[in-house]
Design a protein around this motif. Structure first.
Motif, PDB file in Angstrom:
ATOM      1  N   ILE A 247       0.692   6.840   1.599  1.00  0.00           N
ATOM      2  CA  ILE A 247      -0.267   5.741   1.721  1.00  0.00           C
ATOM      3  C   ILE A 247      -1.112   5.641   0.453  1.00  0.00           C
ATOM      4  O   ILE A 247      -1.632   6.637  -0.046  1.00  0.00           O
ATOM      5  CB  ILE A 247      -1.179   5.948   2.953  1.00  0.00           C
ATOM      6  CG1 ILE A 247      -0.325   6.087   4.218  1.00  0.00           C
ATOM      7  CG2 ILE A 247      -2.174   4.802   3.084  1.00  0.00           C
ATOM      8  CD1 ILE A 247      -1.119   6.470   5.461  1.00  0.00           C
TER       9      ILE A 247
ATOM     10  N   TYR B  82      -3.040   2.243   5.738  1.00  0.00           N
ATOM     11  CA  TYR B  82      -1.628   2.266   6.122  1.00  0.00           C
ATOM     12  C   TYR B  82      -0.762   1.912   4.916  1.00  0.00           C
ATOM     13  O   TYR B  82      -1.240   1.379   3.899  1.00  0.00           O
ATOM     14  CB  TYR B  82      -1.358   1.274   7.257  1.00  0.00           C
ATOM     15  CG  TYR B  82      -1.379  -0.167   6.788  1.00  0.00           C
ATOM     16  CD1 TYR B  82      -0.204  -0.829   6.461  1.00  0.00           C
ATOM     17  CD2 TYR B  82      -2.586  -0.856   6.641  1.00  0.00           C
ATOM     18  CE1 TYR B  82      -0.213  -2.147   6.013  1.00  0.00           C
ATOM     19  CE2 TYR B  82      -2.620  -2.167   6.191  1.00  0.00           C
ATOM     20  CZ  TYR B  82      -1.432  -2.808   5.873  1.00  0.00           C
ATOM     21  OH  TYR B  82      -1.448  -4.093   5.420  1.00  0.00           O
ATOM     22  N   ALA B  83       0.525   2.209   5.038  1.00  0.00           N
ATOM     23  CA  ALA B  83       1.540   1.752   4.094  1.00  0.00           C
ATOM     24  C   ALA B  83       2.643   1.083   4.902  1.00  0.00           C
ATOM     25  O   ALA B  83       2.922   1.480   6.044  1.00  0.00           O
ATOM     26  CB  ALA B  83       2.106   2.920   3.294  1.00  0.00           C
TER      27      ALA B  83
ATOM     28  N   ASN C 244       0.824  -1.230   0.000  1.00  0.00           N
ATOM     29  CA  ASN C 244       0.000   0.000   0.000  1.00  0.00           C
ATOM     30  C   ASN C 244       0.850   1.268   0.000  1.00  0.00           C
ATOM     31  O   ASN C 244       0.475   2.279   0.590  1.00  0.00           O
ATOM     32  CB  ASN C 244      -0.946   0.030   1.214  1.00  0.00           C
ATOM     33  CG  ASN C 244      -1.921  -1.120   1.228  1.00  0.00           C
ATOM     34  OD1 ASN C 244      -2.296  -1.628   0.165  1.00  0.00           O
ATOM     35  ND2 ASN C 244      -2.347  -1.537   2.407  1.00  0.00           N
ATOM     36  N   TYR C 245       1.987   1.197  -0.657  1.00  0.00           N
ATOM     37  CA  TYR C 245       2.875   2.359  -0.712  1.00  0.00           C
ATOM     38  C   TYR C 245       2.702   3.090  -2.042  1.00  0.00           C
ATOM     39  O   TYR C 245       2.943   2.509  -3.111  1.00  0.00           O
ATOM     40  CB  TYR C 245       4.342   1.935  -0.539  1.00  0.00           C
ATOM     41  CG  TYR C 245       5.270   3.120  -0.415  1.00  0.00           C
ATOM     42  CD1 TYR C 245       5.520   3.683   0.829  1.00  0.00           C
ATOM     43  CD2 TYR C 245       5.847   3.702  -1.538  1.00  0.00           C
ATOM     44  CE1 TYR C 245       6.346   4.792   0.950  1.00  0.00           C
ATOM     45  CE2 TYR C 245       6.674   4.809  -1.429  1.00  0.00           C
ATOM     46  CZ  TYR C 245       6.915   5.351  -0.177  1.00  0.00           C
ATOM     47  OH  TYR C 245       7.718   6.457  -0.072  1.00  0.00           O
TER      48      TYR C 245
ATOM     49  N   SER D 165       0.835   5.119   9.122  1.00  0.00           N
ATOM     50  CA  SER D 165      -0.624   5.212   9.169  1.00  0.00           C
ATOM     51  C   SER D 165      -1.013   6.647   9.473  1.00  0.00           C
ATOM     52  O   SER D 165      -0.157   7.512   9.690  1.00  0.00           O
ATOM     53  CB  SER D 165      -1.197   4.273  10.233  1.00  0.00           C
ATOM     54  OG  SER D 165      -0.882   4.744  11.534  1.00  0.00           O
ATOM     55  N   LYS D 166      -2.312   6.889   9.498  1.00  0.00           N
ATOM     56  CA  LYS D 166      -2.788   8.234   9.791  1.00  0.00           C
ATOM     57  C   LYS D 166      -2.529   8.625  11.242  1.00  0.00           C
ATOM     58  O   LYS D 166      -2.617   9.790  11.609  1.00  0.00           O
ATOM     59  CB  LYS D 166      -4.268   8.335   9.441  1.00  0.00           C
ATOM     60  CG  LYS D 166      -4.502   8.192   7.931  1.00  0.00           C
ATOM     61  CD  LYS D 166      -5.943   7.988   7.577  1.00  0.00           C
ATOM     62  CE  LYS D 166      -6.063   7.730   6.065  1.00  0.00           C
ATOM     63  NZ  LYS D 166      -7.449   7.464   5.638  1.00  0.00           N
TER      64      LYS D 166
ATOM     65  N   GLU E 225      -6.476   3.424   1.358  1.00  0.00           N
ATOM     66  CA  GLU E 225      -5.955   2.437   2.299  1.00  0.00           C
ATOM     67  C   GLU E 225      -5.661   3.109   3.639  1.00  0.00           C
ATOM     68  O   GLU E 225      -5.497   4.320   3.724  1.00  0.00           O
ATOM     69  CB  GLU E 225      -4.682   1.778   1.754  1.00  0.00           C
ATOM     70  CG  GLU E 225      -4.877   1.014   0.458  1.00  0.00           C
ATOM     71  CD  GLU E 225      -5.739  -0.225   0.620  1.00  0.00           C
ATOM     72  OE1 GLU E 225      -5.951  -0.656   1.776  1.00  0.00           O
ATOM     73  OE2 GLU E 225      -6.192  -0.776  -0.409  1.00  0.00           O
TER      74      GLU E 225
ATOM     75  N   LYS F  75       0.916  11.151   4.974  1.00  0.00           N
ATOM     76  CA  LYS F  75      -0.295  10.576   4.384  1.00  0.00           C
ATOM     77  C   LYS F  75      -0.175  10.423   2.872  1.00  0.00           C
ATOM     78  O   LYS F  75      -0.832   9.573   2.269  1.00  0.00           O
ATOM     79  CB  LYS F  75      -1.510  11.442   4.723  1.00  0.00           C
ATOM     80  CG  LYS F  75      -1.852  11.463   6.214  1.00  0.00           C
ATOM     81  CD  LYS F  75      -3.014  12.390   6.515  1.00  0.00           C
ATOM     82  CE  LYS F  75      -3.277  12.464   8.021  1.00  0.00           C
ATOM     83  NZ  LYS F  75      -4.369  13.424   8.337  1.00  0.00           N
TER      84      LYS F  75
ATOM     85  N   THR G  90       6.023   1.116   9.298  1.00  0.00           N
ATOM     86  CA  THR G  90       4.592   1.190   9.016  1.00  0.00           C
ATOM     87  C   THR G  90       4.129   2.629   9.180  1.00  0.00           C
ATOM     88  O   THR G  90       4.409   3.266  10.201  1.00  0.00           O
ATOM     89  CB  THR G  90       3.785   0.271   9.953  1.00  0.00           C
ATOM     90  OG1 THR G  90       4.268  -1.064   9.816  1.00  0.00           O
ATOM     91  CG2 THR G  90       2.309   0.306   9.595  1.00  0.00           C
TER      92      THR G  90
END
Length: 372
Positions: free
Chosen positions: A61, A67-68, A10-11, A88-89, A65, A58, A86
């Protein structure tokens, strides 16, 4: 050191991709907007825990999604190292050998990279902010303490500026609070100033002979640190603290009137001097590019001298920006000692045997295929 594998989840435009690399040169080949630079950025983020392209995590990501994740394994002189970051928001979590790191400053430095992209040519001709960021990122790779001090400085600077704004608006008048903030700030400022001076002195030692060679012996490079306080080049920490104390006292009323901190590492600059002239102001485009290239190659040697491992070199669409002579010098310098990743839309114009021997990865729409 070298990166043996990389997994992206998810990158950016990558949903899930796992790649393996060897010690040599890897070429990331593809058209624009397919994900070449995203892969290069991911390696940088895995090392530095922040992007060189955006301050907003952000952005890293994948669309829609939560997270990345970037995972990689590096082989170093000290052994094998598994890294995981990792995003995430809610923030970032980093692991080294599956152990979560309490602070990102503990994580940065396990994997060392040197990035060279077209925007790095702005290192010479760009704003002081560009040069300060360069210095901070590079020192951070070899000194976790520096990252901690810089982070604390930035927090205190924000608090002090907020209080100065309130004093400017006459919402606060207690100068004792300002004194406490100033005393705390100047100690951190002195540590940062001293470490920057030491780093730039070492960088100059490595960059001078490299620059001399690239310029075919016609030019001599000096790197001059320009701190916002007046201290001698050999001043020790205690004297730098005194200099900050004297300068803050002299600037006190002006800072209150302006509502901001007017002195400190956040206002430092670096000058690149070639044959006695500032390259930013008086240098040709060729001289600016030679200086930037020399500094980047010097980074590689400096990191090796400090850590005993060569960093990974990331060349993001930069070879096309260099003429044949500078291209050749760069590629000769890294031959058989630095794992290198190169992004480009085509290798047709690159005439060097190191490129012909490289592993090639073709990128299309966030999907990567290794090809012979």
């Amino acid at each position: 050191m070298f990166l043996t594998n990389l997994t992206l989840t998810n990158y950016r435009n990558y949903e899930h991709e796992t790649l393996s690399f060897d010690r040599g040169v890897s070429i990331i080949l593809g058209e624009n907007a397919q994900g070449k630079t995203n892969m290069m950025e991911a390696i940088y983020v895995l090392a530095m825990a922040k992007s060189h392209r955006t301050a907003n995590d952000k952005d890293l990501i994948r669309w829609n999604e939560e997270y990345a994740k970037i995972e990689g394994r590096a082989e170093k002189r000290s052994g094998s190292l598994a890294l995981e970051l990792t995003i995430s928001k809610k923030g970032k979590k980093a692991r080294c050998n599956h152990i979560e790191q309490q602070r990102l400053s503990q994580y940065v430095g396990h994997l060392n990279v040197v990035m060279f992209a077209p925007e790095d040519l702005n290192l010479v001709k760009g704003s002081p902010q560009v040069r300060r960021r360069f210095v901070d990122m590079e020192i951070g790779q070899v000194s976790p303490v520096y990252i901690h001090d810089l982070s604390q400085y930035q927090k205190l600077l924000q608090q002090r500026n907020h209080y100065l704004k309130m004093m400017q608006a006459r919402e606060r008048s207690d100068e004792a609070v300002l004194d406490v903030l100033t005393e705390q700030l100047m100690v951190l400022a002195a540590k940062i100033t001293l470490r920057r001076r030491q780093f730039l002195s070492l960088l100059e030692q490595w960059a001078m002979p490299i620059h001399h060679e690239i310029s075919r012996g016609a030019e001599r490079l000096h790197i001059r640190y320009e701190p916002s306080v007046d201290v001698s080049e050999k001043a020790e920490l205690s004297r730098i603290v005194e200099a900050y104390s004297e300068t803050f006292a002299a600037m006190r009323e002006r800072e209150i009137q302006r509502g901001t901190t007017l002195v400190g590492p956040h206002r430092d600059d670096i000058a690149f001097i070639v044959n006695g002239k500032n390259v930013q102001t008086f240098g040709s485009q060729g001289q600016q590019r030679t200086t930037a290239l020399a500094v980047k190659l010097a980074e590689i040697e400096l990191i090796f001298s400090e850590l005993g491992d060569y960093p990974i070199l990331l060349l993001d669409d930069v070879l096309s920006e260099l003429d044949d002579f500078r291209q050749t010098h760069l590629l000769d310098a890294i031959r058989k000692k630095v794992q290198t990743f190169v992004t480009t839309t085509s290798i047709d114009g690159i005439k060097h045997d190191i490129i012909q021997e490289a592993a090639i990865y073709r990128v299309r729409s966030g999907s990567v295929t290794a090809s012979s």
